[in-house]
Design an enzyme around this catalytic site. Structure first.
Site, PDB file in Angstrom:
ATOM      1  N   LYS A   3       0.808  -1.222   0.000  1.00 10.22           N
ATOM      2  CA  LYS A   3       0.000   0.000   0.000  1.00 10.22           C
ATOM      3  C   LYS A   3       0.845   1.279   0.000  1.00 10.22           C
ATOM      4  O   LYS A   3       0.538   2.223  -0.723  1.00 10.22           O
ATOM      5  CB  LYS A   3      -0.954  -0.002   1.188  1.00 10.22           C
ATOM      6  CG  LYS A   3      -1.823  -1.246   1.296  1.00 10.22           C
ATOM      7  CD  LYS A   3      -2.756  -1.415   0.108  1.00 10.22           C
ATOM      8  CE  LYS A   3      -3.517  -2.731   0.170  1.00 10.22           C
ATOM      9  NZ  LYS A   3      -4.009  -3.195  -1.128  1.00 10.22           N
ATOM     10  N   GLU A  27      -2.059  13.980   9.208  1.00 10.27           N
ATOM     11  CA  GLU A  27      -2.788  13.719   7.970  1.00 10.27           C
ATOM     12  C   GLU A  27      -3.954  14.662   7.843  1.00 10.27           C
ATOM     13  O   GLU A  27      -4.394  15.281   8.802  1.00 10.27           O
ATOM     14  CB  GLU A  27      -3.228  12.257   7.858  1.00 10.27           C
ATOM     15  CG  GLU A  27      -3.792  11.620   9.084  1.00 10.27           C
ATOM     16  CD  GLU A  27      -4.109  10.143   8.869  1.00 10.27           C
ATOM     17  OE1 GLU A  27      -5.249   9.787   9.151  1.00 10.27           O
ATOM     18  OE2 GLU A  27      -3.231   9.362   8.434  1.00 10.27           O
ATOM     19  N   HIS A  57     -16.703  -1.503   7.359  1.00  8.86           N
ATOM     20  CA  HIS A  57     -15.874  -1.610   6.156  1.00  8.86           C
ATOM     21  C   HIS A  57     -16.395  -2.638   5.163  1.00  8.86           C
ATOM     22  O   HIS A  57     -15.691  -3.028   4.236  1.00  8.86           O
ATOM     23  CB  HIS A  57     -14.411  -1.900   6.514  1.00  8.86           C
ATOM     24  CG  HIS A  57     -13.819  -0.836   7.400  1.00  8.86           C
ATOM     25  ND1 HIS A  57     -13.525   0.414   6.935  1.00  8.86           N
ATOM     26  CD2 HIS A  57     -13.534  -0.840   8.715  1.00  8.86           C
ATOM     27  CE1 HIS A  57     -13.064   1.138   7.932  1.00  8.86           C
ATOM     28  NE2 HIS A  57     -13.063   0.402   9.028  1.00  8.86           N
ATOM     29  N   GLU A 114      -9.512   2.888  -6.173  1.00  8.10           N
ATOM     30  CA  GLU A 114     -10.328   3.440  -5.084  1.00  8.10           C
ATOM     31  C   GLU A 114      -9.795   4.788  -4.637  1.00  8.10           C
ATOM     32  O   GLU A 114      -8.591   4.959  -4.465  1.00  8.10           O
ATOM     33  CB  GLU A 114     -10.291   2.495  -3.866  1.00  8.10           C
ATOM     34  CG  GLU A 114     -11.030   1.206  -4.080  1.00  8.10           C
ATOM     35  CD  GLU A 114     -11.161   0.403  -2.775  1.00  8.10           C
ATOM     36  OE1 GLU A 114     -11.785  -0.644  -2.839  1.00  8.10           O
ATOM     37  OE2 GLU A 114     -10.633   0.834  -1.730  1.00  8.10           O
ATOM     38  N   GLU A 170      -6.221   2.946  -2.959  1.00  8.83           N
ATOM     39  CA  GLU A 170      -5.566   1.713  -3.386  1.00  8.83           C
ATOM     40  C   GLU A 170      -6.211   1.231  -4.665  1.00  8.83           C
ATOM     41  O   GLU A 170      -7.236   1.760  -5.102  1.00  8.83           O
ATOM     42  CB  GLU A 170      -5.670   0.634  -2.307  1.00  8.83           C
ATOM     43  CG  GLU A 170      -7.094   0.236  -1.958  1.00  8.83           C
ATOM     44  CD  GLU A 170      -7.127  -0.849  -0.877  1.00  8.83           C
ATOM     45  OE1 GLU A 170      -6.415  -0.700   0.114  1.00  8.83           O
ATOM     46  OE2 GLU A 170      -7.860  -1.829  -1.060  1.00  8.83           O
ATOM     47  N   ASN A 186      -7.700  -2.201  -6.594  1.00  9.27           N
ATOM     48  CA  ASN A 186      -8.096  -3.597  -6.489  1.00  9.27           C
ATOM     49  C   ASN A 186      -7.870  -4.255  -7.839  1.00  9.27           C
ATOM     50  O   ASN A 186      -8.472  -3.857  -8.835  1.00  9.27           O
ATOM     51  CB  ASN A 186      -9.558  -3.725  -6.082  1.00  9.27           C
ATOM     52  CG  ASN A 186      -9.790  -3.158  -4.704  1.00  9.27           C
ATOM     53  OD1 ASN A 186      -9.001  -3.395  -3.795  1.00  9.27           O
ATOM     54  ND2 ASN A 186     -10.845  -2.395  -4.540  1.00  9.27           N
ATOM     55  N   ARG A 218      -8.704  -6.837  -9.579  1.00 14.44           N
ATOM     56  CA  ARG A 218      -9.629  -7.937  -9.873  1.00 14.44           C
ATOM     57  C   ARG A 218     -10.964  -7.349 -10.314  1.00 14.44           C
ATOM     58  O   ARG A 218     -11.158  -6.140 -10.260  1.00 14.44           O
ATOM     59  CB  ARG A 218      -9.858  -8.767  -8.618  1.00 14.44           C
ATOM     60  CG  ARG A 218     -10.352  -7.894  -7.475  1.00 14.44           C
ATOM     61  CD  ARG A 218     -10.789  -8.678  -6.270  1.00 14.44           C
ATOM     62  NE  ARG A 218     -10.650  -7.911  -5.048  1.00 14.44           N
ATOM     63  CZ  ARG A 218     -11.515  -7.015  -4.589  1.00 14.44           C
ATOM     64  NH1 ARG A 218     -12.616  -6.762  -5.249  1.00 14.44           N
ATOM     65  NH2 ARG A 218     -11.293  -6.368  -3.472  1.00 14.44           N
TER      66      ARG A 218
END
Lengths: 458, 162
Positions: free
Chosen positions: A116, A200, A235, A275, A293, A295, A297
């Site tokens: 990540k 952050e 989540h 995402e 991130e 994905n 797939r």
């Protein structure tokens, strides 16, 4: 075009892949565990091979058993579906080393996106905006404040060793930074014996926005617009929609363009999802959307993208894996109407969403909308796999039309004695804030009182 | 809701002269009353003879299940036994779902506080803690780590202190 494909998965996604493969004249091979003997996905395929006992690590995660099944049935390709081995780079390599076609991205792209932190750095270099933050060795108050000013307020100061809400401060203005830092460090030292902090950006109204991308082996990459998956519980996605409410053309161009750049940066091929997290405090704005991130797939929620584009994403996957160029160029991919998906889970909202397993004496889903399911009446829900038992997908000319059609469908679900979240889904879809598009990732938690079933029969 | 469950207990209207006359009263609209139970409480509904439930109803063993707005409501006939004690009062620690025992946090004879986790059960990738319903001593422990259990099984029995 490949002549045959083994689907290394189960349930609704295996059935959905088999459906498209059959339409394209591709022979299908299913695999199943002892718990899934006679399951619909095993019956749907041209051939089915038993690969092991019920626990997933001995069957659907057993790479050797799956490769042996492919050899035994002379399958030319392996489609991993989602979950299980779909983002396992070592498995993708083993498939290719066995001389089979891997219906997925190159193993190197899976690896690049799997780490990540490295993925964020890579994206940043490719010009894709990432969540602003500072986690550096220089911990002087001057440097920290400079970084906070650069990130933009509000920011969150967090103890690196922190947790449980301790050692965390929200700062709204630059002039309040020093005092907050001192107090945060004092608490961090007292609680964790370590005063190192990171900074952050504070995302007050986070929304989960993701972009469907597709790339081929000939250097082409396109996007198929965005989805909004903000309705989540712990989540876990509950309701997804496409497009995202409140997305204007300029923001869409920026976000979807960034997603295509991300795919190109890692040499991506096939279907992928990039995402983003958006701060929706001032609506969706291009400068308030950041990469999270990728994905690597096909996603659970791909049917809503299929609904608004009129395309079959599994067909595209099989074509790209066969070496064909993407079927359409970007300008031929058109967004039409609005689509929503509700995930039907075998869980009981009345008991804190405990999973519910057992026989399906009744399992009746509505007509008139797209349904994807891996179970059937007189079948059963076993405790071994994912609690998602069906997806209900509605498409309409407007968001209101799609939401009302989907709510209506959820109200018609009849399942017994396994419990489901159907009533919960219907109430989510009819909740005034949802209907008005006022959603973020805290929606379910903050509206829970309205969403749980009544305690007594109405 | 209640009306649908109750109506499912009526015989369907037919040519049988006895059921066709059910609820008949001279000079008044015919009326019938049927009762059903849910969660230990009895509900009554006034019905028309031969009335059929409006929402779909499933008769599944002793359960009269009414499907409405995505929910499934289970009723029983009023003479059926009510729900057994849920376990909070009698010290039985009962599995709320089928699953695998992944951890046990106390041994037989241990003194435990109210709310202290006793057993962790896992199903569908989710863990669920079963906690002590009151302070007491763990009398009997019927499972070990790694066991599979069905729903409604007594896993342990807690004895009140003193």
């Amino acid at each position: 075009m490949i002549g045959s494909v083994l689907i290394a998965n189960r349930g609704e996604i295996a059935r959905r892949i088999i459906r498209t493969a059959r339409r394209m004249g591709v022979r299908t091979v299913a695999v199943y565990s002892e718990a899934d003997a006679g399951a619909p996905h095993a019956r749907d395929a041209d051939e089915a091979v038993l690969i092991g006992p019920p626990p997933a690590r001995e069957s659907y995660l057993n790479a050797d058993a799956i490769l042996a099944a492919a050899r035994q049935t002379a399958a030319e390709a392996i489609h991993p579906g989602y979950g299980f081995l779909s983002e396992n780079a070592a498995f993708a390599e083993a498939v290719q080393a066995a001389g089979l076609v891997w219906v997925g991205p190159p193993p190197a792209a899976i690896r690049a996106m799997g780490l990540k932190d490295a993925a964020k750095r890579l994206m940043s270099e490719a010009g894709v905006p990432v969540t602003p933050g500072y986690l550096g060795e220089d911990q002087s108050p001057e440097r920290l404040r400079r970084e906070a000013d650069a990130i933009g307020y509000p920011v969150l100061i967090k103890a690196v060793a922190g947790g449980g809400g301790k050692g965390m401060r929200e700062v709204g203005r630059s002039e309040d930074f020093d005092a907050a830092l001192t107090s945060c460090r004092r608490e961090a030292t007292a609680s964790f014996g370590d005063d190192k902090v990171l900074i952050e950006r504070l995302i007050a109204h986070p929304r989960h926005i993701e972009v469907q991308v597709f790339a081929d082996a000939h250097g082409h990459a396109v996007h198929l617009f965005e989805r909004d998956c903000s309705l989540q519980r712990r989540h876990q996605k509950v309701i997804e929609e496409a497009p995202a409410p409140g997305m204007d053309a300029a923001t869409r161009n920026a976000v979807c363009g960034a997603a295509v750049r991300a795919a190109l940066a890692v040499g991506y091929q096939g279907a992928g999802t990039v995402e983003f997290i958006a701060d929706a405090s001032q609506g969706l704005r291009a400068d308030h959307v950041w990469f999270m991130e990728m994905n690597t797939r096909l996603q659970v929620e791909h049917p809503i993208t299929e609904a608004i584009t009129g395309l079959d994403l599994v067909e595209w996957q099989l074509r790209v894996a066969s070496g064909e160029p993407l079927p359409l160029t970007q300008d031929r991919i058109v967004l039409n109407g609005w689509a929503m998906e509700a995930r039907l889970y075998a869980e009981n909202p009345a008991t804190g969403f405990l999973p519910s397993t057992g026989p399906l004496d009744r399992f009746v889903l509505p007509d008139g909308i797209r349904i994807e399911t891996g179970v059937e009446q007189r079948g059963a829900i076993s405790p071994f796999y994912d609690p998602m038992i069906a997806k209900l997908v509605a498409h309409g000319p407007t968001r209101e039309a799609a939401a009302s059609k989907l709510a209506d469908a959820c109200r018609q679900v009849q399942v017994w004695p396994v419990r489901t979240n159907a009533g919960f889904l219907a109430r989510c879809l009819s909740e005034p804030d949802f209907v008005a598009g006022r959603i973020d990732t805290s929606f379910i938690e903050s509206h829970l009182d309205h969403l749980l079933p009544p305690a007594k029969p109405p | 809701m209640v009306r649908a469950a109750a109506a499912s207990r009526l015989p369907a209207a037919g040519n049988d002269p006895w059921s066709a006359l059910a609820g008949f009263r001279v000079g008044a609209a015919p009326s019938l009353e049927a009762a059903v139970q849910h969660g230990g409480q009895t509900y009554r509904a006034a019905l028309q003879p031969g009335e059929r439930p409006a929402p779909p109803v499933l008769i599944d063993g002793d359960d009269i299940v009414v499907f409405e707005a995505g929910e499934a409501w289970a009723f029983t006939e009023p003479h059926a036994q009510g729900l057994e004690d849920s376990g909070a009062g009698d010290g039985k620690v009962i599995s709320p779902m089928p699953g695998r025992i992944v951890a046990i946090h106390a041994a037989e004879g241990d003194t435990v506080a109210k709310g202290q986790p006793l057993i962790t059960l896992e199903a569908m990738k989710m863990e669920h803690n079963l906690v002590a319903p009151f302070a007491g001593k763990l009398g009997r422990l019927s499972v070990k780590v790694g066991d599979q259990t069905a729903e409604g099984v007594t896993l342990a029995v807690l004895v009140p202190e003193g």
